[in-house]
Motif scaffolding. Structure first.
Motif: not given
Length: 84
Positions: A76-84
Motif C-alpha cells: 500500500x505504501x509503495x503504491x501510494x508513492x507511485x500514484x503521486x
C-alpha cells in the motif's frame, strides 16, 4: 525496494553494485516503521547477517529488532508513492 531480510539486503547490494540502483524506501527509518506495524509474532530474521551498503543503520536496526518484513506487506505504501 525489497524484503527487509538478509537475502533481501544481499540482493539489493548486488543490484546497487552491478546496476547503480538507488534504494527506495529501503532504509532504517522505513524498517523501524514497518516493524511497528507488523503483526506479531511475525517472522524472525534467519541466516547470515548482511551489511546494507547504502545504510549502516539498517543492518543495526534489523539486528536489534530481529524481524523480517516481506515487501508485500508494504504494498500500500509503495503504491501510494507511485500514484503521486
Amino acid at each position: 525496494h525489497g524484503d527487509f531480510d538478509w537475502p533481501g539486503l544481499r540482493i539489493a547490494n548486488h543490484v546497487i553494485r552491478e546496476f547503480g540502483a538507488v534504494p527506495w524506501r529501503f532504509d532504517a527509518e522505513e524498517y523501524v516503521a514497518a516493524v511497528a506495524r507488523a503483526p506479531r509474532p511475525g517472522f524472525a530474521l534467519a541466516g547470515l547477517e548482511v551489511h546494507a551498503l547504502w545504510d549502516d543503520a539498517l543492518t543495526a536496526s534489523m539486528r536489534t529488532h530481529g524481524l523480517a518484513i516481506a515487501e508485500e506487506s508494504l504494498t500500500d505504501d509503495l503504491l501510494q508513492d507511485l500514484a503521486r
